[in-house]
Design a protein around this motif. Structure first.
Motif, short mmCIF file in Angstrom:
data_model
loop_
_atom_site.label_atom_id
_atom_site.label_comp_id
_atom_site.label_asym_id
_atom_site.label_seq_id
_atom_site.Cartn_x
_atom_site.Cartn_y
_atom_site.Cartn_z
N ALA A 144 17.14 14.26 54.74
CA ALA A 144 17.86 15.44 55.20
C ALA A 144 17.72 16.58 54.19
CB ALA A 144 19.32 15.10 55.40
N ASP A 145 17.38 17.76 54.70
CA ASP A 145 17.30 18.95 53.86
C ASP A 145 18.66 19.64 53.92
OD1 ASP A 145 16.92 21.58 52.93
OD2 ASP A 145 14.80 21.53 53.49
N PRO A 146 19.25 19.98 52.76
CA PRO A 146 20.56 20.66 52.80
C PRO A 146 20.53 21.96 53.59
CG PRO A 146 19.62 20.66 50.57
CD PRO A 146 18.78 19.72 51.40
N ALA A 147 19.32 22.49 53.81
CA ALA A 147 19.23 23.71 54.63
C ALA A 147 19.74 23.46 56.05
CB ALA A 147 17.78 24.21 54.67
N GLY A 148 19.72 22.19 56.47
CA GLY A 148 20.22 21.87 57.81
C GLY A 148 21.71 22.15 57.94
N THR B 181 18.03 23.01 63.05
CA THR B 181 18.91 22.11 62.31
C THR B 181 18.47 20.65 62.50
OG1 THR B 181 20.77 23.63 62.57
CG2 THR B 181 21.31 21.36 62.01
N LEU C 248 15.69 19.91 60.30
CA LEU C 248 16.03 19.88 58.88
C LEU C 248 16.89 18.68 58.51
CD1 LEU C 248 16.78 23.68 58.40
CD2 LEU C 248 14.92 22.42 57.33
N ASP C 249 17.85 18.32 59.39
CA ASP C 249 18.73 17.21 59.01
C ASP C 249 18.14 15.84 59.38
OD1 ASP C 249 19.29 16.76 61.70
OD2 ASP C 249 21.27 17.68 61.65
N ASP D 11 12.14 29.89 54.67
CA ASP D 11 12.00 29.01 55.84
C ASP D 11 11.49 29.89 56.97
OD1 ASP D 11 12.43 27.69 58.30
OD2 ASP D 11 13.99 26.42 57.40
N LEU E 283 20.42 26.97 47.92
CA LEU E 283 19.56 27.50 48.99
C LEU E 283 19.22 28.97 48.75
CD1 LEU E 283 21.28 25.80 52.05
CD2 LEU E 283 19.02 25.29 51.12
N ARG F 100 16.50 29.00 46.33
CA ARG F 100 15.23 28.63 46.96
C ARG F 100 14.71 29.72 47.89
NH1 ARG F 100 16.43 23.12 49.90
NH2 ARG F 100 14.68 23.84 51.16
N VAL G 145 15.98 30.39 50.76
CA VAL G 145 16.20 29.99 52.15
C VAL G 145 17.39 30.73 52.74
CG1 VAL G 145 16.85 28.07 53.66
CG2 VAL G 145 15.21 27.70 51.80
#
Lengths: 96, 254
Positions: free
Chosen positions: B6-10, B61, B64-65, B122, B185, B188, B190
């Motif tokens: 899982a990417d925290p961006a999700g 999402t 990403l998750d 992203d 984020l 990054r 994002v």
């Protein structure tokens, strides 16, 4: 002519694409011209119907009266020579 | 079950997706009930724009998750505590003034957010944001036009607008909260930087309020919790109405 909250009526004209003229599409209520433009955008251009909008207060339109129909329009009925139907159109002219 | 890390961006895109969905639902509640037919169409147009943004963000999402959930899973099969929208968008419609003020405060925030995210690293989020900028520019214009007319209108419309502003203003501080995940984020590239958003938001909202002869509320009460799933009382009722059909008839289609 106003609705239940006292907003005047506006006539809406929309140009569907470049090169064509604005056509009357309907009317709506709005408190002023800027809101009428926005309402017209929301009510009449939801499906990509236009690229330009005009709104005009309905009260500013002067309309011919049904009582004047005969003197206004009847005399044109028998003037066939006003129609360009007596010209031979050359074959080369595809669109006229 | 999760095969993708899982990417925290999700979690970040989910917040914005939930903002869009919940405000969309609130605006849809005006359907057939707005002050005029024209306004009915205007508000539901905005609702549909927001629903479209929500759908795109839920899809992103899910990528990403790593859960592979669909739009309906996010919208209809999560519990109240799993929704991470801000408190402002879930507040009840109230009178028309309340709806207008809520839209002004939120659309300003959302427009600045989408502008910033148009440059997100992203690229999917950037594309969603770039498309949404045009839509939200109109939402903000709509809210601004009404704020000016009602704030600087009759004594009654001014009173209602001022009351709505005082009721909703406290919920704006939550929009600019940050946390460790958001900070990372932002670093990054994002996410949008909440501190910069606050500056831009203030610069946009204040002149409109001033011209509309409205005063920002002076309050130290700063309700929060939406981003952690802690919602206000009205939220459960809205969610029940929104999810009822889908949960009663799983897989129902039009």
């Amino acid at each position: 002519m106003s609705n239940e909250v006292g907003e005047p009526l506006w006539e809406v004209f929309i140009r569907s694409r470049r090169g064509l003229s604005h056509n009357h599409v309907g009317s709506l209520h709005a408190p002023d011209a800027q809101m009428a433009l926005r309402n017209a955008r929301d009510v009449f251009t939801r499906r990509m119907e236009g690229i330009s909008i005009w709104v005009i207060p309905s009260a500013e339109i002067t309309a011919s009266s049904p009582d004047e129909r005969d003197p206004f329009f009847e005399p044109a009925a028998d003037k066939a020579y006003r129609h360009p139907t007596f010209y031979d159109i050359p074959k080369e002219v595809r669109q006229l | 079950m999760n095969t993708v890390a899982a990417d925290p961006a999700g979690a970040y895109t989910l917040r914005h997706a939930d903002d869009c969905l919940m405000l969309s639902h609130r605006l849809a509640e005006w359907s057939s009930r707005a002050p005029t037919l024209e306004e009915d169409v205007a508000l539901t147009n905005i609702a549909l724009d927001l629903l479209g943004q929500a759908r795109a963000l839920y899809t992103r999402t899910a990528e990403l998750d790593g859960t592979g959930r669909g739009e309906d899973d996010y919208a209809f099969l999560r519990e109240e505590r799993e929704f991470v929208n801000c408190l402002l968008v879930e507040q009840e419609n109230g009178d028309f003034a309340t709806t207008v003020v809520r839209q002004l405060l939120f659309s300003t925030y959302q427009l600045e957010t989408w502008k910033a995210l148009s440059a997100s690293t992203d690229t999917t989020v950037a594309a969603i944001a770039a498309k949404a900028v045009k839509e939200v520019t109109y939402h903000l214009d709509h809210a601004t036009q009404w704020t000016l007319r009602l704030g600087d209108g009759t004594a009654e419309s001014h009173r209602r607008m001022q009351a709505a502003l005082e009721r909703l203003w406290p919920y704006t501080s939550e929009l600019f909260e940050t946390d460790a995940a958001t900070d990372e984020l932002v670093a990054r590239g994002v996410a949008a930087d909440p501190a910069l958003l606050r500056i831009a938001w203030t610069a946009c909202v204040e002149p409109v309020l001033r011209e509309a002869t409205l005063e920002p509320a002076s309050t130290s009460w700063t309700p929060t919790g939406g981003r952690r799933g802690l919602h206000t009382e009205c939220f459960g009722y809205m969610l029940a109405e929104m999810q009822h059909l889908h949960r009663s008839h799983p897989g129902a289609r039009w």
